[in-house]
Enzyme design. Structure first.
Site, mmCIF file in Angstrom:
data_model
loop_
_atom_site.group_PDB
_atom_site.id
_atom_site.type_symbol
_atom_site.label_atom_id
_atom_site.label_comp_id
_atom_site.label_asym_id
_atom_site.label_seq_id
_atom_site.Cartn_x
_atom_site.Cartn_y
_atom_site.Cartn_z
ATOM 1 N N ASP A 67 0.814 -1.218 0.000
ATOM 2 C CA ASP A 67 0.000 0.000 0.000
ATOM 3 C C ASP A 67 0.848 1.269 0.000
ATOM 4 O O ASP A 67 2.078 1.209 0.181
ATOM 5 C CB ASP A 67 -0.962 -0.006 1.206
ATOM 6 C CG ASP A 67 -0.287 -0.390 2.514
ATOM 7 O OD1 ASP A 67 0.956 -0.447 2.548
ATOM 8 O OD2 ASP A 67 -0.996 -0.631 3.495
ATOM 9 N N ASN A 136 -8.004 -2.718 13.764
ATOM 10 C CA ASN A 136 -9.390 -3.041 13.387
ATOM 11 C C ASN A 136 -9.430 -4.233 12.415
ATOM 12 O O ASN A 136 -10.450 -4.495 11.800
ATOM 13 C CB ASN A 136 -10.071 -1.822 12.752
ATOM 14 C CG ASN A 136 -9.345 -1.317 11.513
ATOM 15 O OD1 ASN A 136 -8.347 -1.913 11.085
ATOM 16 N ND2 ASN A 136 -9.831 -0.241 10.928
ATOM 17 N N HIS A 138 -7.426 -4.554 9.742
ATOM 18 C CA HIS A 138 -7.048 -4.278 8.342
ATOM 19 C C HIS A 138 -5.742 -4.960 7.972
ATOM 20 O O HIS A 138 -4.863 -5.155 8.808
ATOM 21 C CB HIS A 138 -7.056 -2.779 8.009
ATOM 22 C CG HIS A 138 -5.951 -1.953 8.576
ATOM 23 N ND1 HIS A 138 -6.176 -0.843 9.356
ATOM 24 C CD2 HIS A 138 -4.623 -2.032 8.443
ATOM 25 C CE1 HIS A 138 -5.030 -0.290 9.683
ATOM 26 N NE2 HIS A 138 -4.069 -0.995 9.149
ATOM 27 N N GLU A 143 -9.647 -1.737 4.793
ATOM 28 C CA GLU A 143 -10.369 -1.423 6.020
ATOM 29 C C GLU A 143 -11.640 -2.271 6.115
ATOM 30 O O GLU A 143 -12.121 -2.792 5.106
ATOM 31 C CB GLU A 143 -10.753 0.062 6.019
ATOM 32 C CG GLU A 143 -9.560 1.016 6.014
ATOM 33 C CD GLU A 143 -8.899 1.173 7.389
ATOM 34 O OE1 GLU A 143 -8.974 0.234 8.216
ATOM 35 O OE2 GLU A 143 -8.297 2.225 7.622
#
Ligand code: GLP
Length: 245
Positions: A67, A136, A138, A143
């Site tokens: 990313d 969370n 990811h 996400e």
């Protein structure tokens, strides 16, 4: 899924680096999928050390990163392009032309993502994908969502991710709100996956992701369906699953 228990961060880093180096030794022209974040830094340090000792040769290795923040230039110390050069590429003999990070400077998101998917395809496929784990759930910057994204796409970062990553920036306002990330399907196409996790802050999400239901609300949970996943974690990160592994 294979859980490898490590004593602490350093032990986790060495074990993860050993798995990556085994890949490079067994297949010198392999394609490594690489990750940023604080967790893999120790593993990159080990790889650098073993390269310096003459035990590792990256000259034929290619890499694709997961990313990149949208809008950050390569010379921005917070960009993942910069991170990879700073933490690994500039210290080993990898051919920089064979390293790939999504280009955050391409404003046209569709074009940026299309180009990156072509780049990944041209490598012939990832042999070993290294992953960190967001609080969370990811992976890369995928996400929590209502669906699993397939290819590279532009994401709006969750507020919790912006908050978590603010520690690397001078102020919260400077954290980009969007990123380009490899999709879940692409990650799942890697032949082998190596996840690194440390610290008690990851204990809850480790349990949810690897022992909870498979759901796009916890993107890493999809890894339960991959046939070759190794998770290297320290005692604190594995504290909630210790009796099950
Ligand atoms: C970032 C990265 C992820 C990384 C995650 C966890 O948002 N995009 O690739 O895995 O955060 O980071 P850390 O290792 O610092 O906990």
């Amino acid at each position: 899924m294979r859980f490898v228990k490590a004593r602490d961060y350093d032990d986790m880093s060495r074990k993860a680096a050993n798995i990556i180096s085994a890949q490079v030794i067994v297949k010198p022209n392999c394609v490594l999928g690489l990750a940023t974040g604080s967790t893999p830094i120790g593993a990159y340090k080990c790889l650098t050390h073993w390269y310096e000792k003459g035990d590792l040769d990256f000259s034929q290795v290619s890499s694709v990163n997961l990313d990149e923040y949208r809008g950050l230039t390569h010379d921005n110390p917070q960009s993942y392009y910069y991170f990879m050069n700073d933490n690994l590429f500039s210290h080993v003999n990898i051919d920089i032309a064979k390293t790939h990070v999504p280009d955050g400077t391409i404003e046209d998101a569709e074009e940026a993502c299309r180009q990156y998917d072509e780049t990944i395809k041209a490598t012939g496929g990832v042999d070993l994908q290294l992953l960190g784990l967001g609080h969370n759930g990811h992976i890369g910057f995928n996400e929590p969502d209502s669906v699993f994204a397939k290819g590279t796409h532009c994401v709006n970062l969750a507020q919790s991710t912006i908050d978590a990553n603010a520690r690397f920036f001078a102020s919260r306002e400077e954290v980009p709100t969007q990123a380009y990330t490899m999709g879940i399907q692409t990650i799942m196409q890697a032949k082998k996956i190596l996840v690194v996790v440390n610290g008690e802050g990851k204990a809850d999400i480790v349990e949810k992701a690897f022992f909870g239901p498979v759901t796009p609300q916890v993107p890493a949970s999809i890894l339960q369906l991959h046939q070759d996943v190794t998770i290297v974690g320290d005692e604190a990160a594995f504290s909630k699953i210790a009796s099950r592994i």
